[in-house]
Design an enzyme around this catalytic site. Structure first.
Site, PDB file in Angstrom:
ATOM      1  N   PRO A 151       0.846  -1.213   0.000  1.00 31.38           N
ATOM      2  CA  PRO A 151       0.000   0.000   0.000  1.00 31.38           C
ATOM      3  C   PRO A 151       0.876   1.256   0.000  1.00 31.38           C
ATOM      4  CG  PRO A 151      -0.647  -1.529   1.741  1.00 31.38           C
ATOM      5  CD  PRO A 151       0.651  -2.032   1.177  1.00 31.38           C
ATOM      6  N   GLU A 152       0.565   2.165  -0.880  1.00 32.89           N
ATOM      7  CA  GLU A 152       1.308   3.427  -0.978  1.00 32.89           C
ATOM      8  C   GLU A 152       0.454   4.549  -0.378  1.00 32.89           C
ATOM      9  OE1 GLU A 152       4.304   3.820  -2.069  1.00 32.89           O
ATOM     10  OE2 GLU A 152       4.770   2.045  -3.252  1.00 32.89           O
TER      11      GLU A 152
END
Ligand SMILES: [Zn+2]
Length: 271
Positions: free
Chosen positions: A2-3
């Site tokens: 996840p960014e």
């Protein structure tokens, strides 16, 4: 992994619903990356005042202190009035009077840490090295250029380090450098002021587009079972090795920088 956009969309997915909720219990499963740092029963009866984001951390402000949540490599959070019985990859349930916030994290690089305050040593160990937030007013083109001038490493790796500006992960760094016409291998201190301004604008554009698109595909993201797929960003270069550049038709190239693959157009992106 996840960014920043995924973390921000996750925040937006439950922040309003959990704000003001009273914690009934914190249940932890298998150990995560770091210990909680407080007895879970000390959290009972406290309010979740608000949910903020700093870099890829979610900060849940409580009556006393705050909880810092990180999704690690594979984590996802889901807040629902009722949750099914926890599965083998569900490692945290924060039960409140409004619902249960559940951390699902197959690889367990995620984190749930309590700290007495944001400026405390416990919190600063995690947050202290983070650069400015790209999506609020603190990210300014002139200061960005000045910071780049202090670095001789390649611009791609300087962006990924996250200590000048947070949240520009591998996909978004490749895409922003393409938009700005900058070769990823160029030394950061060789970037002129006008090019730094273009890169500054490109970073804001690519991240805010991802947050917007993430908002529309939110259900898919938060219900993903152990999958943390990226938003369906229409990538210009990322993952497109050998395919024609959408601007000039030159085949996109990939190289490895710091063990991460970088994608670029050799014609559009100049040293
Ligand atoms: Zn091109």
């Amino acid at each position: 992994m996840p960014e920043l956009p995924e973390v921000e969309v996750t925040r937006q997915s439950f922040a309003n619903r959990i704000a003001g909720a009273v914690i009934r219990e914190l249940r932890l499963g298998k150990p995560l990356r770091w210990p909680l740092g407080v007895a879970p029963q000390n959290l009972c009866g406290q309010h979740v005042l608000r949910v903020r984001r700093r870099g890829k951390y979610l900060l849940l402000d409580l009556d006393e202190g705050l909880l810092l949540l990180h999704l690690g490599m594979s984590g996802s959070l889901n807040f629902a009035p009722q949750q099914p019985a926890p599965g083998s990859h569900d490692h945290m349930d924060l039960l409140t009077d409004r619902g249960t916030l559940r951390l699902h994290d197959p690889r367990r690089f995620g984190a749930v840490v309590w700290a007495p305050a944001e400026h405390s040593a416990q919190a600063q160990k995690l947050l202290g090295h983070l650069g400015v937030e790209p999506l609020d007013g603190g990210f300014e083109a002139g200061a960005f250029h000045q910071a780049l001038r202090q670095r001789s490493a390649s611009i791609k790796q300087v962006l990924l380090a996250g200590d000048i500006v947070v949240g520009v992960g591998n996909i978004y760094a490749s895409e922003a450098l393409f938009m700005a016409g900058i070769r990823p291998t160029l030394a950061a201190n060789k970037i002129s002021r006008p090019r730094a301004e273009r890169l500054h604008a490109a970073i804001i554009d690519v991240l805010s587009r991802a947050v917007r698109q993430g908002g529309s595909s939110l259900r898919d993201f938060v219900s993903a079972e152990g999958k943390t797929g990226y938003f369906q960003l229409e990538a210009a270069v990322y993952g497109r090795t050998g395919q024609p550049c959408r601007v000039c038709g030159t085949p996109i190239r990939s190289i490895v920088q710091g063990q991460r693959t970088t994608f670029y157009c050799p014609t559009c992106q100049k040293n």
